[in-house]
Design a protein around this motif. Structure first.
Motif, PDB file in Angstrom:
ATOM      1  N   LYS A   8       0.813  -1.361  -0.062  1.00 39.98           N
ATOM      2  CA  LYS A   8      -0.497  -0.371  -0.136  1.00 39.98           C
ATOM      3  C   LYS A   8       1.118   1.268  -0.036  1.00 39.98           C
ATOM      4  CE  LYS A   8      -4.078  -2.280   2.228  1.00 39.98           C
ATOM      5  NZ  LYS A   8      -4.775  -2.543   3.509  1.00 39.98           N
ATOM      6  N   PHE A   9       2.755   1.331  -0.218  1.00 40.66           N
ATOM      7  CA  PHE A   9       3.317   2.092   0.465  1.00 40.66           C
ATOM      8  C   PHE A   9       4.484   1.774  -0.845  1.00 40.66           C
ATOM      9  CE2 PHE A   9       1.147   1.448   4.680  1.00 40.66           C
ATOM     10  CZ  PHE A   9       0.676   2.974   4.773  1.00 40.66           C
ATOM     11  N   GLY A  10       3.795   1.361  -1.939  1.00 40.85           N
ATOM     12  CA  GLY A  10       4.555   1.362  -3.027  1.00 40.85           C
ATOM     13  C   GLY A  10       5.804   0.232  -2.925  1.00 40.85           C
ATOM     14  N   PHE A  11       5.609   0.014  -1.869  1.00 39.06           N
ATOM     15  CA  PHE A  11       6.729  -1.228  -1.914  1.00 39.06           C
ATOM     16  C   PHE A  11       6.759  -3.122  -2.508  1.00 39.06           C
ATOM     17  CE2 PHE A  11       7.766   0.714   1.961  1.00 39.06           C
ATOM     18  CZ  PHE A  11       9.361   1.191   1.933  1.00 39.06           C
ATOM     19  N   ARG A  12       7.494  -3.269  -3.735  1.00 41.92           N
ATOM     20  CA  ARG A  12       6.591  -4.685  -4.419  1.00 41.92           C
ATOM     21  C   ARG A  12       7.370  -5.647  -3.960  1.00 41.92           C
ATOM     22  NH1 ARG A  12       2.646  -2.483  -4.567  1.00 41.92           N
ATOM     23  NH2 ARG A  12       2.333  -0.404  -6.217  1.00 41.92           N
ATOM     24  N   ARG A  13       7.264  -6.546  -3.913  1.00 34.26           N
ATOM     25  CA  ARG A  13       7.831  -7.961  -3.620  1.00 34.26           C
ATOM     26  C   ARG A  13       9.027  -7.741  -5.189  1.00 34.26           C
ATOM     27  NH1 ARG A  13       3.475 -12.264  -3.066  1.00 34.26           N
ATOM     28  NH2 ARG A  13       2.125 -11.079  -3.981  1.00 34.26           N
ATOM     29  N   VAL A  14      10.112  -8.438  -5.234  1.00 37.55           N
ATOM     30  CA  VAL A  14      11.248  -8.790  -5.862  1.00 37.55           C
ATOM     31  C   VAL A  14      11.687 -10.315  -6.400  1.00 37.55           C
ATOM     32  CG1 VAL A  14      12.660  -6.779  -5.234  1.00 37.55           C
ATOM     33  CG2 VAL A  14      12.532  -8.888  -4.195  1.00 37.55           C
ATOM     34  N   ALA A  15      11.250 -11.143  -5.839  1.00 37.47           N
ATOM     35  CA  ALA A  15      11.408 -12.129  -5.989  1.00 37.47           C
ATOM     36  C   ALA A  15      10.342 -12.915  -7.578  1.00 37.47           C
ATOM     37  CB  ALA A  15      10.821 -13.794  -4.612  1.00 37.47           C
ATOM     38  N   PRO A  16      10.530 -13.441  -9.072  1.00 37.69           N
ATOM     39  CA  PRO A  16      11.757 -14.330  -8.356  1.00 37.69           C
ATOM     40  C   PRO A  16      13.079 -14.243  -8.667  1.00 37.69           C
ATOM     41  CG  PRO A  16      10.786 -15.157  -9.965  1.00 37.69           C
ATOM     42  CD  PRO A  16       9.870 -13.664  -9.874  1.00 37.69           C
TER      43      PRO A  16
END
Length: 136
Positions: free
Chosen positions: A119-127
């Motif tokens: 919700k604050f702009g962070f994104r998962r980086v996997a894979p």
């Protein structure tokens, strides 16, 4: 009616920091490590109710190239009331106001906490990339 907790930019005390981490289900930290680490915070937010620490969050790092969000914790009695979101909003506000352009800001999300951070702009980086941790 009891007053609403207050959120402010502040570094928590060593013992209250250690106690809240454990109460919120985070790993225990030593007093020695907290004495070194807490004053080195790039930014720190405390939520207090009647003077007691009931929530916190910090950002650590070099202040220019890399920053890392840590210690997002809310006391069990205050969970589910939006305090995690308010802590993240305060920290994100500081990032947007003070961090230089292109600064990389990371965090490690436990369990389903990634939903809050997205919700604050962070994104998962996997894979493409994987978070890693070395505990000493």
């Amino acid at each position: 009616m009891a007053h609403e907790p207050e959120l402010r930019l502040e570094i928590p005390g060593i013992e209250e920091y250690r106690a809240l981490r454990v109460a919120a289900g985070l790993s225990a930290m030593t007093a020695e490590a907290a004495a070194v680490g807490l004053p080195a915070s790039w930014c720190s937010v405390c939520v207090r109710h009647g003077g007691a620490l009931v929530g916190m969050g910090r950002i650590v790092g070099d202040g220019g190239l890399f920053l890392f969000v840590v210690d997002i914790a809310v006391a069990p009695a205050w969970q589910g009331r939006g305090w995690g979101r308010r802590i993240m909003a305060a920290l994100t506000g500081q990032l947007r106001a003070r961090a230089p352009a292109r600064c990389m800001v990371g965090l490690i999300a436990d369990g389903t906490a990634y939903r809050l951070y997205e919700k604050f702009g962070f994104r998962r980086v996997a894979p493409a990339a994987h978070g890693m941790l070395l505990r000493l």
